[in-house]
Design an enzyme around this catalytic site. Structure first.
Site, short mmCIF file in Angstrom:
data_model
loop_
_atom_site.label_atom_id
_atom_site.label_comp_id
_atom_site.label_asym_id
_atom_site.label_seq_id
_atom_site.Cartn_x
_atom_site.Cartn_y
_atom_site.Cartn_z
NE ARG A 34 3.78 14.47 -1.85
CZ ARG A 34 3.23 13.68 -0.94
NH1 ARG A 34 2.35 14.19 -0.07
NH2 ARG A 34 3.51 12.40 -0.89
CE LYS A 198 3.27 -1.67 9.39
NZ LYS A 198 2.09 -0.94 9.92
N GLY A 351 7.53 8.65 0.19
CA GLY A 351 7.87 9.88 0.89
C GLY A 351 9.25 9.87 1.51
N GLY A 374 2.31 5.74 -1.58
CA GLY A 374 1.31 4.68 -1.59
C GLY A 374 0.73 4.43 -2.97
#
Length: 395
Positions: A34, A198, A351, A374
């Protein structure tokens, strides 16, 4: 929405929201992806005569100063990667900070201390945003990974500037351009690989992409919710029981839309969630009681990689197992190699997926490695990202 190149930056101080939320261990940056991604915008600002003051969060200090979450090691790594003098400022607001900023010369880069040391960052407090940017003439958001967060430095701060004085950075623009290709008519077949822990984290992107893809590959712990929805015995594997009906509905929708859904057909299992747990290989689909699936098995790897080999477009988000533990990394690394070896247009987002592709050594073979997990998912869900809306984007 203005572009970075159209801002008048000569002699101006530029507040630059970056995403330097990177892993740090023993006071050293472990993955500088990053940081490297922000360098083109920093260089462009300096080349245009601007003086960049960088701001980022790191971790979750919950509005308090936590020395282990200081950005000081990031400043050191940034200095090693760039050709400029990097000055670290040990806070992000206040008179002392403004005094340091007032001494900045062209060619120097300032990095402010962790924004989340102040509760006003997460609460999108307008007074904090004013304090944070009171010195700045221009605003640039180059932190794509935080564009889905309505934080003070992302939302309230951007809205303080006239539209002609704010713009996305080069990294944000590239993310939008590359991820946007997945929302356009993509080269067929379009294969989406979705994994991770999830189902609830991925429902939005599953709903949106199911209208666009030809094949869905589902791995990781979330696969066991889908398998359980199909009546498969999954032992002690992680299952979101409240989402089995929704998972069954997604599978039915895929069948109606002629979208192929590939789920694991065998598994690497263990009696407990532990890196040192003894492993066993199932011979088929079911997992016996007392065992949990922690990676896909060899038949699943072949099934998934065969589907990827003929793809025209690939989007991958989420690992196939607990790849952080070597015993359960094989499935994720097999998918990483297959994605990298494909002739398709390839995008890796998230990530864990980025960490896996870097770990595999195949990152340079991917067309686009997204810096925002996200944010990339919410963009693909069709959501309006607060950081882009604050810049005036028509999204």
């Amino acid at each position: 929405m203005e572009q970075l190149e159209s801002l008048d930056l000569a002699g101006r101080r530029v507040f630059v929201r970056v995403d330097f939320n990177v892993p740090i261990r023993d006071g050293a940056v472990q993955d500088d992806t990053r940081i490297r991604a922000a360098l083109p915008s920093i260089q462009a600002i300096v080349d245009a005569g601007g003086m960049p003051v960088l701001a980022s969060h790191l971790g979750r200090p919950k509005g308090e100063r936590v020395e282990a979450l200081s950005l000081a090691p990031v400043a050191e790594r940034l200095a090693e990667l760039s050709a400029f003098e990097v000055i670290f400022v040990d806070d992000c607001i206040g008179e002392d900070v403004r005094a340091v900023i007032g001494t900045q010369r062209h060619g120097q880069i300032l990095l402010l201390e962790n924004l989340r040391f102040h509760p006003g960052e997460k609460s999108n407090d307008e007074r904090f945003a004013e304090d944070l940017t009171s010195f700045a003439d221009r605003y640039v958001n180059d932190g794509f990974g935080v564009c889905h967060r309505a934080a003070a430095s992302v939302d309230a701060a951007a809205r303080r500037f006239e539209s002609r004085h704010r713009a996305p950075g080069l990294l944000v623009r590239r993310e939008l351009d590359e991820l946007g290709k997945l929302l356009e008519p993509a080269k067929r077949p379009f294969v989406a690989v979705v994994g991770g822990a999830k189902v609830s984290d991925k429902l939005g992107v599953l709903d949106n992409l199911i209208q666009r893809v030809d094949t869905f590959i589902v791995g990781g712990a979330m696969a066991y919710t889908f398998l359980a929805a199909n009546g498969v015995e999954v032992g002690n594997s992680r299952v979101e029981q409240d989402l089995t009906v929704r998972a069954r509905g997604l599978l039915d929708e895929a069948r109606k839309s002629n979208v192929k859904v590939l789920l694991p057909v065998d598994h690497l299992v263990a009696p407990e969630f532990s890196a040192e747990a003894p492993t066993n290989q199932t011979t088929g689909l079911d997992i016996e009681s007392g065992m949990m699936g922690l990676d896909i098995g060899p038949q699943s790897r072949t099934l998934f990689t065969d589907a990827l080999s003929g793809a025209g477009t690939v989007f991958w988000n989420g690992p196939m197992g607990v790849f952080e533990w070597p015993a359960f990394a094989g499935g994720t690394l097999a998918v990483a190699e297959a994605v990298a070896s494909s002739d398709a247009f390839t995008v890796v987002g998230g990530g864990d997926s980025v960490a896996a592709i870097n770990q595999s050594g195949w990152a340079d073979q991917i067309d686009h490695v997204s810096t925002g997990g996200g944010a990339s998912l919410e963009l693909l869900e069709g959501k309006h990202l607060p950081g882009l809306v604050a810049l005036g984007a028509k999204v």
